[in-house]
Design a protein around this motif. Sequence first.
Motif, PDB file in Angstrom:
ATOM      1  N   LEU A  34       0.866  -1.177   0.000  1.00  0.00           N
ATOM      2  CA  LEU A  34       0.000   0.000   0.000  1.00  0.00           C
ATOM      3  C   LEU A  34       0.903   1.227   0.000  1.00  0.00           C
ATOM      4  CD1 LEU A  34      -2.495  -1.074   2.820  1.00  0.00           C
ATOM      5  CD2 LEU A  34      -2.869  -1.234   0.360  1.00  0.00           C
ATOM      6  N   SER A  35       0.590   2.213  -0.818  1.00  0.00           N
ATOM      7  CA  SER A  35       1.449   3.396  -0.911  1.00  0.00           C
ATOM      8  C   SER A  35       0.979   4.545  -0.028  1.00  0.00           C
ATOM      9  CB  SER A  35       1.526   3.882  -2.365  1.00  0.00           C
ATOM     10  OG  SER A  35       0.237   4.213  -2.846  1.00  0.00           O
ATOM     11  N   THR A  36      -0.198   4.406   0.578  1.00  0.00           N
ATOM     12  CA  THR A  36      -0.711   5.441   1.478  1.00  0.00           C
ATOM     13  C   THR A  36      -1.262   4.807   2.737  1.00  0.00           C
ATOM     14  OG1 THR A  36      -2.913   5.380   0.470  1.00  0.00           O
ATOM     15  CG2 THR A  36      -1.333   6.972  -0.426  1.00  0.00           C
ATOM     16  N   GLY A  45      -6.155 -11.053  12.557  1.00  0.00           N
ATOM     17  CA  GLY A  45      -5.049 -11.934  12.201  1.00  0.00           C
ATOM     18  C   GLY A  45      -4.172 -11.357  11.109  1.00  0.00           C
ATOM     19  N   ASP A  46      -4.700 -10.372  10.367  1.00  0.00           N
ATOM     20  CA  ASP A  46      -3.882  -9.707   9.352  1.00  0.00           C
ATOM     21  C   ASP A  46      -2.852  -8.818  10.049  1.00  0.00           C
ATOM     22  OD1 ASP A  46      -5.331 -10.883   7.366  1.00  0.00           O
ATOM     23  OD2 ASP A  46      -6.524  -9.109   6.879  1.00  0.00           O
ATOM     24  N   VAL A  47      -1.760  -8.553   9.354  1.00  0.00           N
ATOM     25  CA  VAL A  47      -0.705  -7.698   9.905  1.00  0.00           C
ATOM     26  C   VAL A  47      -0.403  -6.577   8.916  1.00  0.00           C
ATOM     27  CG1 VAL A  47       1.710  -7.567  10.628  1.00  0.00           C
ATOM     28  CG2 VAL A  47       0.349  -9.579  11.221  1.00  0.00           C
ATOM     29  N   CYS A  48      -0.300  -5.358   9.424  1.00  0.00           N
ATOM     30  CA  CYS A  48       0.073  -4.223   8.583  1.00  0.00           C
ATOM     31  C   CYS A  48       1.415  -3.684   9.061  1.00  0.00           C
ATOM     32  CB  CYS A  48      -0.981  -3.127   8.646  1.00  0.00           C
ATOM     33  SG  CYS A  48      -0.561  -1.722   7.593  1.00  0.00           S
ATOM     34  N   ILE A  49       2.415  -3.726   8.192  1.00  0.00           N
ATOM     35  CA  ILE A  49       3.738  -3.198   8.507  1.00  0.00           C
ATOM     36  C   ILE A  49       3.851  -1.808   7.888  1.00  0.00           C
ATOM     37  CG2 ILE A  49       6.221  -3.507   8.249  1.00  0.00           C
ATOM     38  CD1 ILE A  49       5.710  -6.512   7.956  1.00  0.00           C
ATOM     39  N   VAL A  50       3.976  -0.794   8.729  1.00  0.00           N
ATOM     40  CA  VAL A  50       4.075   0.586   8.252  1.00  0.00           C
ATOM     41  C   VAL A  50       5.536   1.018   8.238  1.00  0.00           C
ATOM     42  CG1 VAL A  50       3.412   2.982   8.661  1.00  0.00           C
ATOM     43  CG2 VAL A  50       1.788   1.143   9.149  1.00  0.00           C
ATOM     44  N   HIS A  51       6.008   1.425   7.071  1.00  0.00           N
ATOM     45  CA  HIS A  51       7.388   1.883   6.910  1.00  0.00           C
ATOM     46  C   HIS A  51       7.452   3.367   7.270  1.00  0.00           C
ATOM     47  CE1 HIS A  51      10.979   2.718   4.033  1.00  0.00           C
ATOM     48  NE2 HIS A  51      11.420   2.302   5.198  1.00  0.00           N
ATOM     49  N   LEU A  52       7.899   3.683   8.483  1.00  0.00           N
ATOM     50  CA  LEU A  52       7.871   5.060   8.973  1.00  0.00           C
ATOM     51  C   LEU A  52       8.641   6.026   8.083  1.00  0.00           C
ATOM     52  CD1 LEU A  52       8.264   4.628  12.845  1.00  0.00           C
ATOM     53  CD2 LEU A  52       6.184   4.853  11.484  1.00  0.00           C
ATOM     54  N   SER A  53       9.739   5.565   7.511  1.00  0.00           N
ATOM     55  CA  SER A  53      10.582   6.449   6.706  1.00  0.00           C
ATOM     56  C   SER A  53       9.918   6.877   5.402  1.00  0.00           C
ATOM     57  CB  SER A  53      11.915   5.758   6.401  1.00  0.00           C
ATOM     58  OG  SER A  53      12.583   5.417   7.604  1.00  0.00           O
ATOM     59  N   SER A  54       8.780   6.276   5.073  1.00  0.00           N
ATOM     60  CA  SER A  54       8.072   6.634   3.838  1.00  0.00           C
ATOM     61  C   SER A  54       7.096   7.790   4.036  1.00  0.00           C
ATOM     62  CB  SER A  54       7.285   5.424   3.308  1.00  0.00           C
ATOM     63  OG  SER A  54       8.142   4.431   2.800  1.00  0.00           O
ATOM     64  N   PHE A  55       6.882   8.183   5.299  1.00  0.00           N
ATOM     65  CA  PHE A  55       5.840   9.165   5.569  1.00  0.00           C
ATOM     66  C   PHE A  55       6.343  10.312   6.442  1.00  0.00           C
ATOM     67  CE2 PHE A  55       4.003   4.959   4.960  1.00  0.00           C
ATOM     68  CZ  PHE A  55       3.159   5.204   3.877  1.00  0.00           C
ATOM     69  N   SER A  56       5.614  11.422   6.399  1.00  0.00           N
ATOM     70  CA  SER A  56       5.990  12.600   7.182  1.00  0.00           C
ATOM     71  C   SER A  56       5.623  12.395   8.644  1.00  0.00           C
ATOM     72  CB  SER A  56       5.260  13.838   6.649  1.00  0.00           C
ATOM     73  OG  SER A  56       3.864  13.731   6.897  1.00  0.00           O
ATOM     74  N   ASP A  57       6.230  13.207   9.510  1.00  0.00           N
ATOM     75  CA  ASP A  57       5.922  13.130  10.939  1.00  0.00           C
ATOM     76  C   ASP A  57       4.440  13.388  11.189  1.00  0.00           C
ATOM     77  OD1 ASP A  57       8.547  12.598  11.500  1.00  0.00           O
ATOM     78  OD2 ASP A  57       9.061  14.654  12.056  1.00  0.00           O
ATOM     79  N   LYS A  58       3.857  14.315  10.422  1.00  0.00           N
ATOM     80  CA  LYS A  58       2.436  14.642  10.591  1.00  0.00           C
ATOM     81  C   LYS A  58       1.563  13.445  10.242  1.00  0.00           C
ATOM     82  CE  LYS A  58      -1.138  17.945   9.200  1.00  0.00           C
ATOM     83  NZ  LYS A  58      -1.446  19.143   8.371  1.00  0.00           N
ATOM     84  N   GLU A  59       1.894  12.764   9.138  1.00  0.00           N
ATOM     85  CA  GLU A  59       1.120  11.586   8.736  1.00  0.00           C
ATOM     86  C   GLU A  59       1.210  10.493   9.793  1.00  0.00           C
ATOM     87  OE1 GLU A  59       1.193  11.245   3.935  1.00  0.00           O
ATOM     88  OE2 GLU A  59       3.155  11.185   4.920  1.00  0.00           O
ATOM     89  N   ILE A  60       2.416  10.290  10.310  1.00  0.00           N
ATOM     90  CA  ILE A  60       2.621   9.255  11.324  1.00  0.00           C
ATOM     91  C   ILE A  60       1.877   9.607  12.601  1.00  0.00           C
ATOM     92  CG2 ILE A  60       4.348   8.145  12.789  1.00  0.00           C
ATOM     93  CD1 ILE A  60       6.338   8.602  10.445  1.00  0.00           C
ATOM     94  N   HIS A  61       1.958  10.891  13.003  1.00  0.00           N
ATOM     95  CA  HIS A  61       1.283  11.349  14.219  1.00  0.00           C
ATOM     96  C   HIS A  61      -0.221  11.094  14.119  1.00  0.00           C
ATOM     97  CE1 HIS A  61       0.685  13.867  17.794  1.00  0.00           C
ATOM     98  NE2 HIS A  61      -0.360  14.365  17.167  1.00  0.00           N
ATOM     99  N   THR A  62      -0.792  11.381  12.944  1.00  0.00           N
ATOM    100  CA  THR A  62      -2.228  11.164  12.733  1.00  0.00           C
ATOM    101  C   THR A  62      -2.551   9.677  12.733  1.00  0.00           C
ATOM    102  OG1 THR A  62      -2.405  13.177  11.409  1.00  0.00           O
ATOM    103  CG2 THR A  62      -4.157  11.549  11.159  1.00  0.00           C
TER     104      THR A  62
END
Length: 206
Positions: free
Chosen positions: A28-30, A40-57
């Motif tokens: 997923l790109s967003t 049971g599903d797992v979502c791995i979020v690559h922090l370095s792909s997103f801004s601090d604001k996006e991550i904070h939200t």
Amino acid sequence: MTIYVCSKSSTFFNHVDNALSEGGVCQLSTMTLLPASEPGDVCIVHLSSFSDKEIHTFVRSDSFAPAVVALADDVPSLVNLLTASEGGAKAYFNSYMAPQHYAQVIRLLEAGGSWFPPALLREVFALAKAGDAQLRDSAVELEKLTVRERELAEFVAEGRSNKEIALACNISERTVKSHLTSIYEKLGVKDRKGLMALLSYRPASA
């Protein structure tokens, strides 16, 4: 079980895909709602792909529910570890850790567990231990003050000026200054800033 990789980096996605070749991996790109996410599903979020604001939200939302969320960071840090924990993530790790470690973490998440870097956890425990020691020390120090002095010290901790304290206590500013001088001497601090720093560790009931 489906493993969603939320990342804009094809290099990172390929690394995860190769490490978890046995399971279905979807990129997923967003950071949006997952398509047909299931327990049971797992979502791995690559922090370095997103801004601090996006991550904070993101960490304060349940966009990926009911999937379990794991955060991958190119440069793991204590700040991001705490952000991950506060946001409800079940795992936080180096983005490019060895493939076998990825497989181990996923199995752990499948079993209802969690995983965070041992070195960073030791740092958290060390900080907590230091904070507890300072809190105990400040509590002992406050016992040296009279009731009136403790009252004034609390006003200082709230950021009130001498004039505001004088009005609140119905005393003169000169008397406030006299009390503060006594407080500084008893607590071994040099000035107002030192007193505020000491009181920042006081127990809530102090």
